[in-house]
Design an enzyme around this catalytic site. Structure first.
Site, short mmCIF file in Angstrom:
data_model
loop_
_atom_site.label_atom_id
_atom_site.label_comp_id
_atom_site.label_asym_id
_atom_site.label_seq_id
_atom_site.Cartn_x
_atom_site.Cartn_y
_atom_site.Cartn_z
N HIS A 126 0.84 -1.20 0.00
CA HIS A 126 0.00 0.00 0.00
C HIS A 126 0.87 1.24 0.00
O HIS A 126 1.93 1.25 0.63
CB HIS A 126 -0.91 0.00 1.24
CG HIS A 126 -2.09 0.92 1.13
ND1 HIS A 126 -2.00 2.26 1.40
CD2 HIS A 126 -3.37 0.68 0.76
CE1 HIS A 126 -3.19 2.81 1.21
NE2 HIS A 126 -4.04 1.88 0.82
N GLU A 164 -8.16 -4.01 -0.43
CA GLU A 164 -8.72 -4.57 -1.66
C GLU A 164 -8.76 -6.10 -1.61
O GLU A 164 -9.62 -6.72 -2.22
CB GLU A 164 -7.87 -4.16 -2.88
CG GLU A 164 -7.70 -2.67 -3.06
CD GLU A 164 -8.97 -1.97 -3.50
OE1 GLU A 164 -10.01 -2.63 -3.63
OE2 GLU A 164 -8.91 -0.74 -3.69
N1 COA Z 1 3.74 -8.26 -4.43
C1 COA Z 1 5.08 -8.48 -4.55
N2 COA Z 1 5.99 -7.53 -4.39
C2 COA Z 1 5.56 -6.31 -4.08
C3 COA Z 1 4.20 -6.00 -3.95
C4 COA Z 1 3.28 -7.03 -4.13
N3 COA Z 1 1.97 -6.81 -4.02
N4 COA Z 1 4.06 -4.69 -3.67
C5 COA Z 1 5.29 -4.18 -3.63
N5 COA Z 1 6.20 -5.15 -3.87
C6 COA Z 1 7.65 -5.04 -3.90
C7 COA Z 1 8.10 -4.25 -5.12
O1 COA Z 1 8.33 -5.14 -6.21
C8 COA Z 1 9.37 -3.64 -4.61
O2 COA Z 1 10.35 -4.64 -4.60
P1 COA Z 1 11.90 -4.27 -4.90
O3 COA Z 1 12.34 -3.45 -3.71
O4 COA Z 1 12.57 -5.60 -4.98
O5 COA Z 1 11.94 -3.50 -6.18
C9 COA Z 1 9.03 -3.31 -3.16
O6 COA Z 1 8.02 -4.25 -2.76
C10 COA Z 1 8.49 -1.89 -2.95
O7 COA Z 1 7.42 -1.71 -3.89
P2 COA Z 1 6.83 -0.32 -4.39
O8 COA Z 1 6.19 -0.52 -5.70
O9 COA Z 1 7.88 0.73 -4.24
O10 COA Z 1 5.72 -0.04 -3.32
P3 COA Z 1 4.74 1.15 -3.39
O11 COA Z 1 4.45 1.53 -1.99
O12 COA Z 1 5.20 2.22 -4.28
O13 COA Z 1 3.48 0.52 -4.11
C11 COA Z 1 1.43 -0.58 -4.46
C12 COA Z 1 2.31 0.23 -3.49
C13 COA Z 1 0.04 -0.74 -3.86
C14 COA Z 1 1.35 0.15 -5.78
C15 COA Z 1 2.10 -1.97 -4.65
O14 COA Z 1 2.27 -2.58 -3.41
C16 COA Z 1 1.30 -2.87 -5.57
O15 COA Z 1 1.39 -2.74 -6.78
N6 COA Z 1 0.52 -3.83 -4.98
C17 COA Z 1 -0.22 -4.78 -5.80
C18 COA Z 1 -1.44 -4.17 -6.39
C19 COA Z 1 -2.53 -3.94 -5.40
O16 COA Z 1 -2.80 -4.73 -4.50
N7 COA Z 1 -3.17 -2.82 -5.56
C20 COA Z 1 -4.32 -2.52 -4.76
C21 COA Z 1 -5.58 -2.82 -5.49
S1 COA Z 1 -5.82 -4.39 -6.16
#
Ligand code: COA
Length: 362
Positions: free
Chosen positions: A252, A307
């Site tokens: 998140h 979610e």
């Molecule tokens: N599954 C696996 N790895 C994940 C992850 C997930 N759901 N969410 C983040 N990570 C990993 C990233 O790959 C990254 O890894 P790295 O350091 O090896 O590159 C690290 O955790 C940090 O991720 P980041 O994208 O910087 O986190 P964020 O805070 O910017 O992003 C979200 C937050 C919600 C965008 C992200 O967690 C995500 O895409 N989650 C899945 C989609 C989701 O559940 N969305 C909500 C509605 S369905």
């Protein structure tokens, strides 16, 4: 200094909700949102958000009565619904029917009665439209049911399961209000011009309709559907992580600890797991996913987001994916209205500035 997207800018003092992503806190009017979701009805929390206190028994009875009276479509609502093209999406349908209600009684001094009128009719609009679009006869609201049970009854045409009402109530309560999000801000901006409540709500619906805001938890549904059985979960999730994919429903932007909404929904679905195989699957998948995220992404603070459990609940209730954003609207409208009341109580027109970077005339 310019703050793109108004990131971190505080635009109002509010007593409606506290969202603390670092500590994982969500408070509604001095009450833990998690607790209210587990113990209170939709009507009670709506009353709390609009009035700043929970209702007494007499106040609740009166409030429930008024909500029941206002959930019935007028002949004019039915005419409008009947004239809309099949291709119109549900959010636009809700926006259009509500817009037609903005008559001379709606002026800047928004009232609880107006809030009741808007909030109570939304589930009926959704159910009516969904059934007629699918060739089914609409089901009239039944006063024996509360707001949430009645919605499921109107949608499916049969007595809703108690466990389903409980789970959906918790989801709706937990998504009613969440600080100065885009749609809430929209409602406050409109209201700050001394416009009326219908205009504020229809504007907020327009903001909610965008995929960056009211995005549906359908990615999680696909994940659970692809996993299919608990036995498949570990292999499937490992395979995704090894391909470098993100697991939907985890991580998140704001919550860097457990999202309190996910925690509450998890508790509810765990209690109800016996009643529904979808709840059981979701609980097991979550357990395995968290274990694997620790293994593959150590130290990244990845927790289950709202979610994930929202998807499990909406799927267990067999609610069609195309209704997800509309169902979210059914709850968030309560927060919008609370914010309009608060804005009106201490109003100053919201009018930020922009920095001109274009050319000057010669
Ligand atoms: N599954 C696996 N790895 C994940 C992850 C997930 N759901 N969410 C983040 N990570 C990993 C990233 O790959 C990254 O890894 P790295 O350091 O090896 O590159 C690290 O955790 C940090 O991720 P980041 O994208 O910087 O986190 P964020 O805070 O910017 O992003 C979200 C937050 C919600 C965008 C992200 O967690 C995500 O895409 N989650 C899945 C989609 C989701 O559940 N969305 C909500 C509605 S369905």
């Amino acid at each position: 200094m310019i703050k793109e997207g108004l990131d971190g800018i505080v635009t109002a003092q509010s007593t409606i909700s506290l969202v603390d992503g670092e500590k994982g806190l969500l408070v509604y009017r001095g009450h833990w949102a998690e607790e209210t979701a587990k113990t209170k009805t939709f009507e009670e929390v709506t009353y709390l958000l609009w009035n700043n206190h929970f209702p007494t028994n007499a106040q609740l009875t009166d409030f429930q009565k008024k909500m029941k009276q206002q959930r019935i479509l007028t002949p004019s609502d039915e005419t409008i619904l009947g004239s809309l093209p099949d291709s119109m999406d549900m959010m636009s349908v809700i926006r259009t029917v509500l817009s037609s209600k903005g008559n001379k009684h709606f002026n800047w001094s928004s009232t609880i009665e107006q809030g009741i009128k808007i909030t109570s009719i939304i589930p009926t609009i959704i159910a009516y439209r969904h059934r007629t679009l699918n060739g089914l006869d609409p089901v009239k609201p039944d006063p024996k049911y509360d707001h949430v049970a009645n919605y499921l009854y109107m949608l499916n045409g049969r007595e809703p399961k108690e466990s389903h009402v409980k789970a959906l109530t918790a989801y709706l309560v937990l998504t009613m209000e969440h600080g100065m999000n885009a749609s809430t801000f929209t409602a406050r901006v409109i209201s700050s011009t001394q416009s009326d409540l219908v205009s504020a709500v229809t504007g907020a619906i327009g903001a909610m309709k965008g995929p960056l805001h009211g995005g549906a938890p359908s990615g999680v549904i696909d994940l659970l559907q692809n996993i299919g059985t608990v036995e498949n979960a570990e292999n499937h999730l490992r395979h995704l992580l090894e391909k470098g994919e993100k697991l939907m429903g985890f991580g998140h932007r704001v919550y860097k600890t457990v999202d309190p909404r996910a925690r509450a929904l998890k508790e509810i679905t765990t209690d109800l797991a016996e009643d529904d195989p979808w709840f059981e699957l979701a609980n097991q998948v979550e357990r395995i996913a968290i274990k694997l995220l620790k293994e593959y992404k150590p130290g990244r603070k990845l927790h289950t987001n709202v979610e994930f459990y929202a998807a499990a609940i909406l799927k267990a209730l067999a609610l069609p994916t195309e209704l997800f954003t509309a169902i979210f609207t059914m709850s968030r409208v309560v927060g919008w209205i609370a914010n309009v009341f608060e804005q009106n109580d201490n109003n100053r027109i919201i009018r930020p500035s922009s920095l001109y970077i274009g050319p000057m005339p010669n």
